[in-house]
Design an enzyme around this catalytic site. Structure first.
Site, PDB file in Angstrom:
ATOM      1  N   HIS A 119       3.552   4.820 -10.282  1.00 49.89           N
ATOM      2  CA  HIS A 119       3.517   4.076  -9.022  1.00 49.89           C
ATOM      3  C   HIS A 119       4.941   4.040  -8.488  1.00 49.89           C
ATOM      4  O   HIS A 119       5.868   3.625  -9.192  1.00 49.89           O
ATOM      5  CB  HIS A 119       2.978   2.658  -9.226  1.00 49.89           C
ATOM      6  CG  HIS A 119       2.918   1.889  -7.940  1.00 49.89           C
ATOM      7  ND1 HIS A 119       1.785   1.823  -7.158  1.00 49.89           N
ATOM      8  CD2 HIS A 119       3.880   1.217  -7.253  1.00 49.89           C
ATOM      9  CE1 HIS A 119       2.042   1.118  -6.065  1.00 49.89           C
ATOM     10  NE2 HIS A 119       3.310   0.735  -6.099  1.00 49.89           N
ATOM     11  N   CYS A 120       5.127   4.471  -7.254  1.00 50.98           N
ATOM     12  CA  CYS A 120       6.473   4.558  -6.702  1.00 50.98           C
ATOM     13  C   CYS A 120       6.663   3.484  -5.622  1.00 50.98           C
ATOM     14  O   CYS A 120       6.032   3.558  -4.567  1.00 50.98           O
ATOM     15  CB  CYS A 120       6.712   5.940  -6.110  1.00 50.98           C
ATOM     16  SG  CYS A 120       8.328   6.069  -5.338  1.00 50.98           S
ATOM     17  N   PRO A 121       7.524   2.478  -5.875  1.00 48.29           N
ATOM     18  CA  PRO A 121       7.724   1.450  -4.850  1.00 48.29           C
ATOM     19  C   PRO A 121       8.414   2.005  -3.600  1.00 48.29           C
ATOM     20  O   PRO A 121       8.248   1.467  -2.519  1.00 48.29           O
ATOM     21  CB  PRO A 121       8.624   0.423  -5.546  1.00 48.29           C
ATOM     22  CG  PRO A 121       9.251   1.147  -6.681  1.00 48.29           C
ATOM     23  CD  PRO A 121       8.325   2.242  -7.082  1.00 48.29           C
ATOM     24  N   ASN A 125       3.276   3.433  -2.885  1.00 52.39           N
ATOM     25  CA  ASN A 125       1.986   4.048  -3.181  1.00 52.39           C
ATOM     26  C   ASN A 125       2.032   4.623  -4.592  1.00 52.39           C
ATOM     27  O   ASN A 125       3.104   4.828  -5.148  1.00 52.39           O
ATOM     28  CB  ASN A 125       1.718   5.176  -2.177  1.00 52.39           C
ATOM     29  CG  ASN A 125       0.248   5.542  -2.083  1.00 52.39           C
ATOM     30  OD1 ASN A 125      -0.594   4.968  -2.780  1.00 52.39           O
ATOM     31  ND2 ASN A 125      -0.061   6.498  -1.218  1.00 52.39           N
TER      32      ASN A 125
END
Ligand SMILES: [Zn+2]
Ligand SMILES: [Zn+2]
Length: 265
Positions: A119-121, A125
């Site tokens: 999960h990439c802040p 997303n």
């Protein structure tokens, strides 16, 4: 993936993404204003340099926005599982839904994602099967744009001829040094961070291993390449046409390869 817009409600993610958009906007406004256009007007650089800068900038923001709003590979409520593939599905003990192996439950988004990488802040997303290619393009174009910005900052001081500064507006004239120092600082931070990330991402695709699989370290042989790199990259980008791997303005067509099931998480 289709044209569905996927939107994650996460204020922390919005802040991170807002910061990235600010850095992009800052450089896209000030680098042409302070360096490119004045040097072009005085004949030190050609129009191609300006076009290339805007071109990189456009590809960068396009891949960022698309990676952010693309469905990363969310599982439907009641997935239809072909009889022949049943053995390759499993139950998620967090959301109680069936999912193909190599899926992972994202606690931030609250659902399972097919072949989830992480999960990439910064894009607010998940990075999963359907948007991993956009995330890679984002890393690639961000490196090019930040390198180009750093080269221009350097050339402006040490290589280009001095400007006459007749046409500069008062704000740019007063704050030239500060504007370019901020740009160089942001360029260094972004380039340093993204280069390491991009390298680990590429190695992950070479070895057909997601970041989650690497962290869980469940299979000793997971780092061994199983397939030719052309195949693993084609599967991520959804096409065997290598030129299309660099284009964010297209739809990804999943290749019909049962690669979900090559590994077990
Ligand atoms: Zn789940
Ligand atoms: Zn997520």
């Amino acid at each position: 993936m289709g044209l569905r817009i996927h939107f994650v409600v996460d204020p922390q993610g919005w802040c991170c993404m807002g910061l990235i958009i600010f850095v992009w906007l800052y450089n896209t406004i000030f680098i042409p204003k302070v360096i490119l256009f004045p040097h072009y007007e005085e004949g030190h650089i050609s129009a191609v340099a300006i076009l290339c800068y805007y071109f990189c900038s456009l590809f960068c923001i396009a891949s960022l926005l698309r990676a952010s709003v693309a469905d990363p590979g969310k599982l439907p409520e009641n997935p239809k599982i072909p009889l022949t593939e049943r053995e390759f599905w499993e139950l998620c003990n967090k959301c109680n839904m069936m999912r193909p192996k190599r899926s992972h439950h994202c606690s931030r988004c609250g659902h399972c994602v097919r072949r989830m990488d992480h999960h990439c802040p910064w894009i607010n997303n998940c990075v999963g099967e359907d948007n991993h290619w956009l995330f890679l393009q984002l890393c690639f174009y961000t490196q090019i744009l930040s390198s180009y910005t750093l080269i221009l900052d350097f050339c402006h001081y040490y290589y280009f001829l001095p400007l006459k500064k007749d046409n500069w507006d008062v704000f740019v004239c007063r704050h030239e040094l500060a504007l370019l120092r901020i740009s160089a600082f942001m360029g260094l931070i972004i380039l340093g961070g993204i280069s390491g990330l991009f390298y680990t991402q590429l190695m992950g695709i070479f070895t057909d291993t997601t970041s989650i699989e690497k962290m869980s370290n469940c299979c000793e042989d997971i780092s061994r390449p199983r397939k030719p790199w052309q195949q693993t990259f084609s599967e991520v980008f959804g096409t065997r046409w290598k030129i299309l791997w660099f284009i964010p303005f297209r739809q990804r067509q999943p290749l019909r390869v049962r690669y979900h099931f090559a590994n077990h998480v």
